[in-house]
Scaffold this motif. Structure first.
Motif, mmCIF file in Angstrom:
data_model
loop_
_atom_site.group_PDB
_atom_site.id
_atom_site.type_symbol
_atom_site.label_atom_id
_atom_site.label_comp_id
_atom_site.label_asym_id
_atom_site.label_seq_id
_atom_site.Cartn_x
_atom_site.Cartn_y
_atom_site.Cartn_z
ATOM 1 N N UNK A 1 0.812 -1.213 0.000
ATOM 2 C CA UNK A 1 0.000 0.000 0.000
ATOM 3 C C UNK A 1 0.847 1.267 0.000
ATOM 4 N N UNK A 2 2.034 1.190 0.582
ATOM 5 C CA UNK A 2 2.896 2.371 0.647
ATOM 6 C C UNK A 2 3.564 2.671 -0.686
ATOM 7 N N UNK A 3 3.568 1.705 -1.606
ATOM 8 C CA UNK A 3 4.234 1.882 -2.895
ATOM 9 C C UNK A 3 3.418 2.817 -3.787
ATOM 10 N N UNK A 4 4.021 3.876 -4.342
ATOM 11 C CA UNK A 4 3.285 4.768 -5.247
ATOM 12 C C UNK A 4 2.785 4.019 -6.473
ATOM 13 N N UNK A 5 1.551 4.223 -6.825
ATOM 14 C CA UNK A 5 0.937 3.594 -7.986
ATOM 15 C C UNK A 5 -0.252 4.440 -8.413
ATOM 16 N N UNK A 6 -1.095 3.931 -9.322
ATOM 17 C CA UNK A 6 -2.248 4.712 -9.780
ATOM 18 C C UNK A 6 -3.120 5.235 -8.647
ATOM 19 N N UNK A 7 -3.346 4.407 -7.634
ATOM 20 C CA UNK A 7 -4.213 4.826 -6.536
ATOM 21 C C UNK A 7 -3.589 5.963 -5.733
ATOM 22 N N UNK B 1 -12.100 10.179 -0.735
ATOM 23 C CA UNK B 1 -11.050 9.457 -1.443
ATOM 24 C C UNK B 1 -10.731 8.140 -0.752
ATOM 25 N N UNK B 2 -10.575 8.177 0.561
ATOM 26 C CA UNK B 2 -10.253 6.962 1.307
ATOM 27 C C UNK B 2 -11.376 5.930 1.195
ATOM 28 N N UNK B 3 -12.626 6.380 1.244
ATOM 29 C CA UNK B 3 -13.755 5.458 1.118
ATOM 30 C C UNK B 3 -13.788 4.832 -0.266
ATOM 31 N N UNK B 4 -13.491 5.621 -1.289
ATOM 32 C CA UNK B 4 -13.456 5.090 -2.647
ATOM 33 C C UNK B 4 -12.358 4.056 -2.824
ATOM 34 N N UNK B 5 -11.200 4.322 -2.245
ATOM 35 C CA UNK B 5 -10.095 3.367 -2.304
ATOM 36 C C UNK B 5 -10.479 2.059 -1.618
ATOM 37 N N UNK B 6 -11.142 2.175 -0.481
ATOM 38 C CA UNK B 6 -11.564 0.975 0.252
ATOM 39 C C UNK B 6 -12.531 0.140 -0.578
ATOM 40 N N UNK B 7 -13.506 0.790 -1.221
ATOM 41 C CA UNK B 7 -14.467 0.059 -2.046
ATOM 42 C C UNK B 7 -13.770 -0.583 -3.242
ATOM 43 N N UNK C 1 -13.075 3.367 -8.867
ATOM 44 C CA UNK C 1 -12.832 2.795 -10.188
ATOM 45 C C UNK C 1 -11.345 2.591 -10.454
ATOM 46 N N UNK C 2 -10.544 3.618 -10.154
ATOM 47 C CA UNK C 2 -9.096 3.514 -10.385
ATOM 48 C C UNK C 2 -8.479 2.401 -9.539
ATOM 49 N N UNK C 3 -8.907 2.296 -8.288
ATOM 50 C CA UNK C 3 -8.351 1.283 -7.392
ATOM 51 C C UNK C 3 -8.767 -0.122 -7.812
ATOM 52 N N UNK C 4 -10.028 -0.301 -8.175
ATOM 53 C CA UNK C 4 -10.528 -1.620 -8.562
ATOM 54 C C UNK C 4 -9.833 -2.136 -9.813
ATOM 55 N N UNK C 5 -9.409 -1.220 -10.693
ATOM 56 C CA UNK C 5 -8.782 -1.616 -11.954
ATOM 57 C C UNK C 5 -7.263 -1.530 -11.907
ATOM 58 N N UNK C 6 -6.702 -1.346 -10.711
ATOM 59 C CA UNK C 6 -5.251 -1.243 -10.558
ATOM 60 C C UNK C 6 -4.608 -2.621 -10.704
ATOM 61 N N UNK C 7 -3.873 -2.888 -11.780
ATOM 62 C CA UNK C 7 -3.282 -4.224 -11.984
ATOM 63 C C UNK C 7 -2.253 -4.594 -10.926
ATOM 64 N N UNK C 8 -1.639 -3.598 -10.301
ATOM 65 C CA UNK C 8 -0.656 -3.898 -9.249
ATOM 66 C C UNK C 8 -1.328 -4.609 -8.082
ATOM 67 N N UNK C 9 -2.480 -4.113 -7.673
ATOM 68 C CA UNK C 9 -3.194 -4.726 -6.562
ATOM 69 C C UNK C 9 -3.713 -6.108 -6.930
#
Length: 209
Positions: free
Chosen positions: A17-23, A42-48, A119-127
């Motif tokens: 989580x600490x690594x810089x990425x799209x999220x 923003x935090x709630x969106x990342x969690x979802x 949307x950005x977090x859900x589609x993040x290939x790193x995660x």
């Protein structure tokens, strides 16, 4: 799931989580353009987004972990190679890492920020890659899968929300410094080295019993 195994998962998740990425870049973007007023959204969106990505990624892992030691070994090595490759790629491109046009984003209401972050977090290939490559190391094949998935998902989503909120508040306080290219370069390089280390760790871990 043992407490020690859970603590190891917490440590590995925190490193990711600490690594810089799209999220994280998105969190920086809204913090730099709108300040702390959208930090909670923003935090709630990342969690979802992480909840969606992790649940979808884990849906097929239970059967794979239970299938055979050979299948598990193949998944482990594929995951290790993926994480190392991603880390090397981040290190090599660290010199060009910037916030880019994201800092020019127009202002959105809180619900718009929430949806965009999800949307950005859900589609993040790193995660997604992390979930598929690393999570099996923390599953006990002899125990029911659903309770283990519930614990891991709840843990990761909580950490993701707290991490995003902390980044947003920190970015709001340090706007001028975060925008400096050298800061982003160093963060990206550190993130790449962390991923490489996680890949090596993945290759050395044994199947839980």
């Amino acid at each position: 799931m043992s407490f020690d195994l859970w603590l190891t998962f917490v440590a590995a998740s925190t490193a990711l989580l600490l690594i810089p990425g799209p999220t994280i870049l998105l969190v920086f973007s809204y913090a730099l353009t709108q300040g702390r007023k959208v930090a909670v959204a923003t935090a709630a969106g990342v969690a979802l987004g992480d909840l969606i990505a992790m649940t979808a990624s884990l849906m097929g892992l239970g059967a794979l972990v239970l299938a055979s030691a050979t299948a598990f070994a193949v998944l482990k090595w594929v995951g290790a190679v993926y994480l190392i490759w991603l880390g090397v790629k981040m290190v090599r491109t660290a010199g060009t890492a910037t916030l880019g046009d994201m800092t020019k984003a127009s202002e959105l209401p809180a619900h718009g920020v929430f949806g965009h972050a999800a949307a950005v977090t859900a589609l993040n290939p790193k995660s997604i890659g992390f979930f598929i490559a690393f999570v099996p190391q923390f599953l006990t094949p002899s125990a029911p899968m659903l309770p283990q998935f519930a614990i891991l998902i709840a843990t990761f989503v909580t950490l993701a929300a707290l991490n995003a909120l902390a980044y947003a508040l920190l970015a709001d306080r340090l706007r001028s410094r975060i925008e400096r290219p050298a800061v982003m370069h160093n963060l990206t390089r550190l993130g790449g080295l962390t991923l490489i280390g996680m890949g090596v760790l993945t290759a050395t871990l044994k199947r839980a019993t």
